[in-house]
Design an enzyme around this catalytic site. Structure first.
Site, PDB file in Angstrom:
ATOM      1  N   HIS A  51      -9.766  -0.079  -5.246  1.00  0.00           N
ATOM      2  CA  HIS A  51      -8.699   0.379  -4.354  1.00  0.00           C
ATOM      3  C   HIS A  51      -8.166   1.753  -4.747  1.00  0.00           C
ATOM      4  CE1 HIS A  51      -5.403  -0.262  -1.501  1.00  0.00           C
ATOM      5  NE2 HIS A  51      -4.588   0.213  -2.415  1.00  0.00           N
TER       6      HIS A  51
ATOM      7  N   HIS B  45      -3.673  -2.476   5.123  1.00  0.00           N
ATOM      8  CA  HIS B  45      -3.128  -3.572   4.331  1.00  0.00           C
ATOM      9  C   HIS B  45      -3.838  -4.855   4.756  1.00  0.00           C
ATOM     10  CE1 HIS B  45       0.811  -3.125   1.853  1.00  0.00           C
ATOM     11  NE2 HIS B  45      -0.137  -2.306   1.431  1.00  0.00           N
TER      12      HIS B  45
END
Length: 707
Positions: free
Chosen positions: A36, A84
């Site tokens: 990430h 998200h």
């Protein structure tokens, strides 16, 4: 502690340090080396993106929180795109809301005022209770945050496919405006600057970056989801912009928490941080929890010592926590201290230099069937009632898209949204993805989504100037998944270079898989910004207007929406970028000369779905398919459902203008608008599509609100 590091990476760390890291150090390395945050499986290929150009003010630079493009008169727009996905699969309301909050903080970290948001959402089949629950709460979360802080959601996408049943995709793009000479960096440029944090640190979002770097486990992972507080976010927004000229650098405390924020802001410098000085929402947090918490509504500032009190005073006026917690050093060692002892003492170059991976690739094998017998009328009706093509008013009506009074073309009005900038120029924005095509041919898909976004902007009179992208795939260690990633990126890079729309930022999201390990369809997404060159077009429909089609319709049906419904057959669309460019230029010229009343690019669903927006306005259409220029002879299926690129449908009262001014673009007059509401006449056959129009207007309200 659950780490996302591999055994190889852990052994590499031990060798470089010559010792076993502490638990806090493992947490630090895990956050910074997570997929990430580090882009370890994608960075090598991301370097192929075109990232410079005459309008690029800030591009793909290390640790800058957003990109920026020159829009003239000393102004720049700031662009950022994030997702998200994992949090929204667990807690859709807070997952989506914090996605909006994170984007806003990325925008203000450049000193820019947020002026618009776009949301691109993909969920599974709405026949399933869980997917309806996910969608309802995702939309509520986006509306809750955006409406509360006063930033309009001006557009987006809403699409449905069973591949997203366990793993919804929630992408949010943010746009801000700032004077070019007022842009604030995200990295500290000199030692001695003080590190100032605003906001309280709590237990929510623990290990969020690591969580987002592995597949969903199906276990209870709610602790990795951040909690949204837009009212605190509004304070952070307003005060950060008020102090932007008093600080040397600003960074959002997002993925990876404090350890990532400090290390990336240091960018090779060292840092000393006293964890005892971090304002806490919960007492007695462990050092590891303080380090990797991803509690929202927090920012990090690099501030000259003499200005710390002045900066904090602005926040304290609103009783918002603000504290000096450390300083940057020359020695390139990042230290986090707790109760007087170093709990983390690691070289900056170790933290910022994870191993970069280029995984094995394998071209997926495709099952292509013989072309089936397809009833044309059935196919038209089946396609038009699909949720992808119904009105999304149910969603965008929950957003305050007019706040700030800068929205010129609103959600649902056209193929792109338009907002007015402080210099009175008009900015058009649009996001696009095409997972069905990407599943068939990721390279062509990469080109296709850039070309389609470019065409979308042209339909309102704008020319693209730059893009941000989000590359969403399954586990990169699986050769077939990694192949699609590499190919899609290659296609995006080629098209972005061709259209002179440099990539100024983006995101990579791997490990989008269900708990059984099945990956989503490859879903790269691009958001393009463009400027209206002269006039903008607000689409309108009138009785008697001629229907003109630009571009050659090709016998390319595989990867289209038709084959999504009927199985994979035929050839994949080959994107001919020059045709997209020339046709887009002709559309813009036609708008500027007042020759276009309505324009829509021919994309997903082909000609049928391009014509449907005319029918929903209570008009009818007569189409002569023999006038459609094609390489498929009299093949009606190709004429109606091909998604070959470079094509537009135009309504005009001067059709001959397009014939005279085609400039290498195939142009043909294929029909007329009439007053027979909802009737589509194709050659000699008339279809009353009143039920499909009714479904268009009411489907989402019925399915979601009656749940």
């Amino acid at each position: 502690m659950r780490l996302s590091l591999s055994a190889y990476e852990m052994e590499l760390v031990r060798k470089k340090l010559g010792r076993e890291p502490t638990e806090a150090e493992w947490a630090t390395i895990d956050a910074l080396w997570s997929e990430h945050c580090s882009y370890k499986s994608s960075k090598v290929y991301l370097r192929s993106f075109p990232s410079t150009g005459e309008r690029v003010v800030m591009g793909i630079e290390d640790w800058q929180d957003a990109g920026a493009l020159d829009v003239g008169d000393g102004w720049a727009i700031v662009l950022k795109l994030e997702s998200h996905n994992h949090p929204s699969a667990i807690d859709p309301f807070n997952g989506a809301a914090t996605g909006v909050g994170g984007i806003i903080r990325d925008i203000i970290s450049k000193g820019a005022v947020p002026i618009a948001l776009l949301d691109m959402i993909r969920v599974g089949n709405l026949n399933k209770d869980r997917n309806r629950w996910l969608l309802k709460n995702i939309i509520k979360g986006i509306g809750f945050y955006g409406n509360s802080i006063g930033v309009p959601v001006v557009g987006g996408e809403l699409s449905f496919d069973e591949t997203y049943d366990d793993n919804p995709l929630v992408d949010v793009a943010g746009i801000g405006i700032v004077r070019k000479d007022k842009i604030v960096p995200s990295v500290a440029k000199q030692p001695g600057l003080r590190i100032v944090i605003v906001g309280l640190t709590g237990l929510d979002g623990l290990g969020g970056a690591s969580f987002a770097s592995r597949k969903l486990s199906g276990e209870n992972e709610i602790g990795a989801v951040q909690i949204a507080d837009p009212f605190a976010g509004k304070i952070v927004l307003d005060v950060t912009l008020a102090v932007a000229d008093k600080v040397d650098a600003i960074k959002d405390l997002g993925g990876g928490g404090l350890v990532v924020g400090v290390t990336e802001m240091a960018n090779g410098l060292g840092a000393v941080v006293d964890l005892d000085k971090v304002p806490l929402r919960v007492s007695d947090l462990t050092p590891e929890e303080i380090l990797i918490s991803e509690t929202q509504e927090r920012m990090l500032f690099a501030v000259k010592e003499e200005k710390v009190k002045e900066v904090c005073k602005e926040f304290e006026y609103y009783e918002y926590p603000c504290a000096e917690i450390g300083y940057f050093t020359e020695d390139s060692i990042v230290r986090f201290r707790y109760k007087g002892k170093d709990v983390v003492k690691l070289p900056s170059d170790l933290l910022l230099s994870p191993s970069l991976f280029m995984w094995d690739v394998k071209r997926p094998t495709k099952q292509v069937r013989e072309r089936p017998e397809i009833n044309i009328e059935e196919a038209i009706r089946k396609m038009l009632i699909h949720p992808d093509f119904v009105s999304k008013e149910w969603a965008y009506s929950q957003f305050d898209y007019e706040v700030g009074t800068s929205t010129v073309i609103k959600p649902g009005e056209a193929d792109a949204s338009v907002i007015v900038l402080p210099n009175q120029k008009l900015l058009a924005v649009k996001g696009d993805a095409n997972p069905d095509l990407c599943e068939e041919d990721a390279y062509e898909c990469g080109k296709y989504i850039v070309a389609e976004t470019y065409r979308n902007l042209a339909t309102v009179g704008a020319k693209g100037i730059g893009i941000v992208d989000h590359l969403q795939f399954g586990d990169p260690r699986k050769p077939e998944v990694y192949y699609t990633f590499v190919e899609a990126l290659r296609g995006i890079a080629e098209a972005a270079k061709f259209f002179n729309t440099p990539v100024v930022g983006g995101k990579v999201s791997f490990h989008n898989e269900n708990k059984e390990g099945k990956p989503i369809k490859p879903t790269p997404l691009v958001v393009m910004a463009g400027l209206v060159e002269n006039k903008f077009l607000r689409p309108s429909v009138e009785n008697g207007l001629s229907v003109v089609m630009l571009g050659l319709t090709r016998n390319e049906l595989r990867g289209t929406f038709l084959t999504k419904l009927y199985g994979s057959f035929g050839d994949v669309p080959k994107v001919r970028l020059n045709e997209d460019l020339l046709a887009s230029e002709l559309i813009i010229q036609g708008i500027n000369e007042g020759k276009v009343k309505f324009a829509k690019d021919v994309g997903r669903g082909g000609l049928v779905t391009a014509l449907f927006p005319i029918l929903i306005k209570d008009f009818g259409l007569e189409i002569q398919t023999r006038q459609i220029k094609t390489d498929a002879g009299d093949d009606l299926l190709v004429k109606l459902f091909s998604e070959s690129s470079g094509r537009f449908v135009v309504l005009t009262d001067d059709p001959e203008w397009f014939i005279r001014n085609k400039k290498g673009v195939v142009a043909s007059i294929i029909g007329k608008v009439n007053s027979e509401s909802h009737v589509l006449k194709i050659d000699e056959k008339s279809l009353d599509l009143s039920q499909e129009v009714e479904n268009y207007h009411h489907y989402l309200y019925k399915v979601i609100e009656n749940d």
